[in-house]
Design a protein around this motif. Structure first.
Motif, PDB file in Angstrom:
ATOM      1  N   LYS A   1       7.459 -37.953   3.724  1.00  0.00           N
ATOM      2  CA  LYS A   1       6.472 -36.962   3.307  1.00  0.00           C
ATOM      3  C   LYS A   1       6.888 -36.199   2.053  1.00  0.00           C
ATOM      4  CE  LYS A   1       4.345 -36.141   7.845  1.00  0.00           C
ATOM      5  NZ  LYS A   1       2.953 -36.406   7.434  1.00  0.00           N
ATOM      6  N   GLY A   2       7.919 -36.676   1.374  1.00  0.00           N
ATOM      7  CA  GLY A   2       8.343 -36.035   0.150  1.00  0.00           C
ATOM      8  C   GLY A   2       7.454 -36.421  -1.022  1.00  0.00           C
ATOM      9  N   LYS A   3       7.500 -35.619  -2.073  1.00  0.00           N
ATOM     10  CA  LYS A   3       6.763 -35.954  -3.294  1.00  0.00           C
ATOM     11  C   LYS A   3       7.450 -37.120  -3.991  1.00  0.00           C
ATOM     12  CE  LYS A   3       5.123 -31.197  -3.971  1.00  0.00           C
ATOM     13  NZ  LYS A   3       5.172 -30.004  -4.849  1.00  0.00           N
ATOM     14  N   LEU A   4       6.767 -37.725  -4.964  1.00  0.00           N
ATOM     15  CA  LEU A   4       7.289 -38.908  -5.640  1.00  0.00           C
ATOM     16  C   LEU A   4       8.666 -38.652  -6.239  1.00  0.00           C
ATOM     17  CD1 LEU A   4       6.944 -41.792  -6.629  1.00  0.00           C
ATOM     18  CD2 LEU A   4       5.713 -40.902  -8.630  1.00  0.00           C
ATOM     19  N   PHE A   5       8.852 -37.476  -6.863  1.00  0.00           N
ATOM     20  CA  PHE A   5      10.135 -37.163  -7.483  1.00  0.00           C
ATOM     21  C   PHE A   5      11.232 -37.132  -6.428  1.00  0.00           C
ATOM     22  CE2 PHE A   5      13.365 -34.034  -8.739  1.00  0.00           C
ATOM     23  CZ  PHE A   5      13.807 -34.606  -9.920  1.00  0.00           C
ATOM     24  N   THR A   6      10.956 -36.456  -5.294  1.00  0.00           N
ATOM     25  CA  THR A   6      11.946 -36.358  -4.215  1.00  0.00           C
ATOM     26  C   THR A   6      12.271 -37.737  -3.651  1.00  0.00           C
ATOM     27  OG1 THR A   6      11.157 -34.151  -3.634  1.00  0.00           O
ATOM     28  CG2 THR A   6      12.439 -35.322  -1.972  1.00  0.00           C
ATOM     29  N   LYS A   7      11.247 -38.545  -3.443  1.00  0.00           N
ATOM     30  CA  LYS A   7      11.462 -39.893  -2.915  1.00  0.00           C
ATOM     31  C   LYS A   7      12.342 -40.714  -3.849  1.00  0.00           C
ATOM     32  CE  LYS A   7       7.093 -40.223  -0.358  1.00  0.00           C
ATOM     33  NZ  LYS A   7       5.796 -40.940  -0.253  1.00  0.00           N
ATOM     34  N   THR A   8      12.085 -40.586  -5.141  1.00  0.00           N
ATOM     35  CA  THR A   8      12.845 -41.347  -6.122  1.00  0.00           C
ATOM     36  C   THR A   8      14.307 -40.922  -6.136  1.00  0.00           C
ATOM     37  OG1 THR A   8      10.884 -41.599  -7.517  1.00  0.00           O
ATOM     38  CG2 THR A   8      13.023 -41.990  -8.557  1.00  0.00           C
ATOM     39  N   ILE A   9      14.547 -39.607  -6.209  1.00  0.00           N
ATOM     40  CA  ILE A   9      15.925 -39.097  -6.227  1.00  0.00           C
ATOM     41  C   ILE A   9      16.659 -39.464  -4.945  1.00  0.00           C
ATOM     42  CG2 ILE A   9      17.325 -36.998  -6.252  1.00  0.00           C
ATOM     43  CD1 ILE A   9      16.143 -37.769  -8.974  1.00  0.00           C
ATOM     44  N   TRP A  10      15.976 -39.314  -3.802  1.00  0.00           N
ATOM     45  CA  TRP A  10      16.611 -39.607  -2.519  1.00  0.00           C
ATOM     46  C   TRP A  10      16.933 -41.093  -2.401  1.00  0.00           C
ATOM     47  CZ3 TRP A  10      19.633 -37.733   0.774  1.00  0.00           C
ATOM     48  CH2 TRP A  10      19.778 -38.274   2.047  1.00  0.00           C
ATOM     49  N   SER A  11      16.032 -41.950  -2.881  1.00  0.00           N
ATOM     50  CA  SER A  11      16.277 -43.388  -2.825  1.00  0.00           C
ATOM     51  C   SER A  11      17.491 -43.777  -3.655  1.00  0.00           C
ATOM     52  CB  SER A  11      15.037 -44.151  -3.311  1.00  0.00           C
ATOM     53  OG  SER A  11      13.951 -43.944  -2.420  1.00  0.00           O
ATOM     54  N   LEU A  12      17.711 -43.081  -4.779  1.00  0.00           N
ATOM     55  CA  LEU A  12      18.868 -43.352  -5.620  1.00  0.00           C
ATOM     56  C   LEU A  12      20.158 -42.838  -4.984  1.00  0.00           C
ATOM     57  CD1 LEU A  12      17.358 -42.450  -9.112  1.00  0.00           C
ATOM     58  CD2 LEU A  12      17.939 -44.744  -8.284  1.00  0.00           C
ATOM     59  N   TYR A  13      20.048 -41.706  -4.276  1.00  0.00           N
ATOM     60  CA  TYR A  13      21.231 -41.081  -3.679  1.00  0.00           C
ATOM     61  C   TYR A  13      21.619 -41.732  -2.354  1.00  0.00           C
ATOM     62  CZ  TYR A  13      24.229 -37.623  -1.454  1.00  0.00           C
ATOM     63  OH  TYR A  13      25.273 -37.014  -0.808  1.00  0.00           O
ATOM     64  N   LYS A  14      20.628 -42.227  -1.634  1.00  0.00           N
ATOM     65  CA  LYS A  14      20.827 -42.674  -0.255  1.00  0.00           C
ATOM     66  C   LYS A  14      21.984 -43.658  -0.064  1.00  0.00           C
ATOM     67  CE  LYS A  14      17.188 -44.485   1.566  1.00  0.00           C
ATOM     68  NZ  LYS A  14      15.866 -44.613   2.208  1.00  0.00           N
ATOM     69  N   PRO A  15      22.205 -44.619  -0.992  1.00  0.00           N
ATOM     70  CA  PRO A  15      23.333 -45.543  -0.784  1.00  0.00           C
ATOM     71  C   PRO A  15      24.690 -44.860  -0.750  1.00  0.00           C
ATOM     72  CG  PRO A  15      21.793 -46.426  -2.393  1.00  0.00           C
ATOM     73  CD  PRO A  15      21.382 -45.013  -2.138  1.00  0.00           C
ATOM     74  N   PHE A  16      24.781 -43.639  -1.294  1.00  0.00           N
ATOM     75  CA  PHE A  16      26.049 -42.920  -1.332  1.00  0.00           C
ATOM     76  C   PHE A  16      26.190 -41.936  -0.158  1.00  0.00           C
ATOM     77  CE2 PHE A  16      24.745 -44.026  -5.626  1.00  0.00           C
ATOM     78  CZ  PHE A  16      25.831 -44.768  -6.055  1.00  0.00           C
ATOM     79  N   ALA A  17      25.141 -41.786   0.623  1.00  0.00           N
ATOM     80  CA  ALA A  17      25.171 -40.871   1.766  1.00  0.00           C
ATOM     81  C   ALA A  17      25.844 -41.546   2.966  1.00  0.00           C
ATOM     82  CB  ALA A  17      23.739 -40.468   2.134  1.00  0.00           C
ATOM     83  N   ARG A  18      26.081 -40.772   3.997  1.00  0.00           N
ATOM     84  CA  ARG A  18      26.650 -41.332   5.223  1.00  0.00           C
ATOM     85  C   ARG A  18      25.651 -42.286   5.853  1.00  0.00           C
ATOM     86  NH1 ARG A  18      28.746 -37.578   9.587  1.00  0.00           N
ATOM     87  NH2 ARG A  18      30.561 -38.946   9.709  1.00  0.00           N
ATOM     88  N   SER A  19      26.143 -43.303   6.513  1.00  0.00           N
ATOM     89  CA  SER A  19      25.265 -44.235   7.212  1.00  0.00           C
ATOM     90  C   SER A  19      24.734 -43.577   8.478  1.00  0.00           C
ATOM     91  CB  SER A  19      26.037 -45.500   7.584  1.00  0.00           C
ATOM     92  OG  SER A  19      27.015 -45.196   8.587  1.00  0.00           O
TER      93      SER A  19
END
Length: 286
Positions: free
Chosen positions: A208-226
């Motif tokens: 439910k995030g905005k496009l900008f949030t989705k984009t940033i989160w998708s880029l960051y997600k591989p570096f987050a905890r599993s």
């Protein structure tokens, strides 16, 4: 966990899914409480295949609809004589103002109010356990950024004034305050603890995030905890004998006890939130 019944909300994805599989490997009897019955059953089948544990049930539950929470509570109590562990795991994040079926701001309604009602309705099942039943609330370090705006829990200030991050922090603060007050009121009958799972690469910000949030989160997600690592503390609090008598506490991603924010330790605020929440769900209590 061989003789334990564990109910997990939001168990079809992310941390909840990982928690469910790990507890299944320990032999627990799981109840996967999810909004989508199809996804819940698919997850149950996958866990059975992966672990060999066939004691996996599903329960339809929409935390954004208090009548659904009541119905799920009734169905669980009719089918299960006791509940050893309740893991209030499901969560939502949104950047635009949305309301629940009952007219509450969505993040407050799902992340706190729905779980508040579910927990109160299932206390009788947790009182039937041989050893103290356990309630585990998945909160977040974001709780430290939150406050409880009692004048805006129904989105009274309108969409222009809405801040999704602030609302999320509010709901996570509510999780900690609920943990503290539930322990104060029912600490002799069950244990209640909450946790920060870490920054975990789930779909939370993508839904439910905005496009900008989705984009940033998708880029960051591989570096987050599993999600598997994010489940560590939930599994620990559900299964470890070390915390059998520990209650009203807040744990970090490495299973260490830490102090929540000063606001989260405000007893007067916790009691006020309880009173507000109890009035909000009064028509749906069993």
């Amino acid at each position: 966990m061989q003789d334990k019944t564990v109910l997990i909300t939001g168990a079809n994805d992310g941390i909840g899914r990982a928690t469910a599989e790990r507890l299944a490997r320990k032999g627990a009897h799981l109840v996967l409480a999810c909004r989508s019955e199809t996804k819940a059953q698919r997850t149950a089948d996958q866990i059975v295949e992966a672990t060999g544990n066939e004691r996996i049930d599903t329960l339809p539950l929409d935390l954004a609809d208090l009548s659904s929470v009541r119905a799920a509570s009734e169905l669980f109590l009719a089918e299960h004589p006791r509940l050893d562990v309740l893991i209030n795991n499901a969560g939502v994040y949104c950047e635009k103002l949305e309301l629940t079926t009952d007219g509450y701001e969505l993040q407050f309604g799902v992340n706190h109010l729905g779980h508040f009602l579910l927990t109160l309705n299932l206390i009788p099942a947790m009182q039937c356990t041989k050893i103290c039943g356990r309630v585990i609330n998945v909160s977040s370090a974001m709780h430290s950024k939150g406050g409880i705006d009692f004048g805006n829990l129904r989105g009274e200030r309108g969409p222009k004034a809405y801040n999704g991050t602030r609302a999320y922090a509010q709901s996570k603060l509510a999780n900690v305050l609920f943990t503290k007050e539930l322990d104060r009121r029912h600490g002799s009958e069950l244990t209640t603890n909450c946790l920060h799972p870490g920054v975990v690469g789930t779909q939370l910000a993508n839904k439910k995030g905005k496009l900008f949030t989705k984009t940033i989160w998708s880029l960051y997600k591989p570096f987050a905890r599993s999600p598997e690592s994010g489940a560590d503390t939930s599994v620990y609090l559900a299964s470890s004998p070390e915390v059998r008598e520990v209650s009203g506490r807040y744990f970090n991603p490495t299973q260490c006890l830490i102090k929540p924010s000063p606001t989260a330790r405000n007893e007067q605020l916790a009691r006020r939130l309880w009173d507000y929440s109890e009035a909000a769900v009064s028509d749906f209590l069993l």
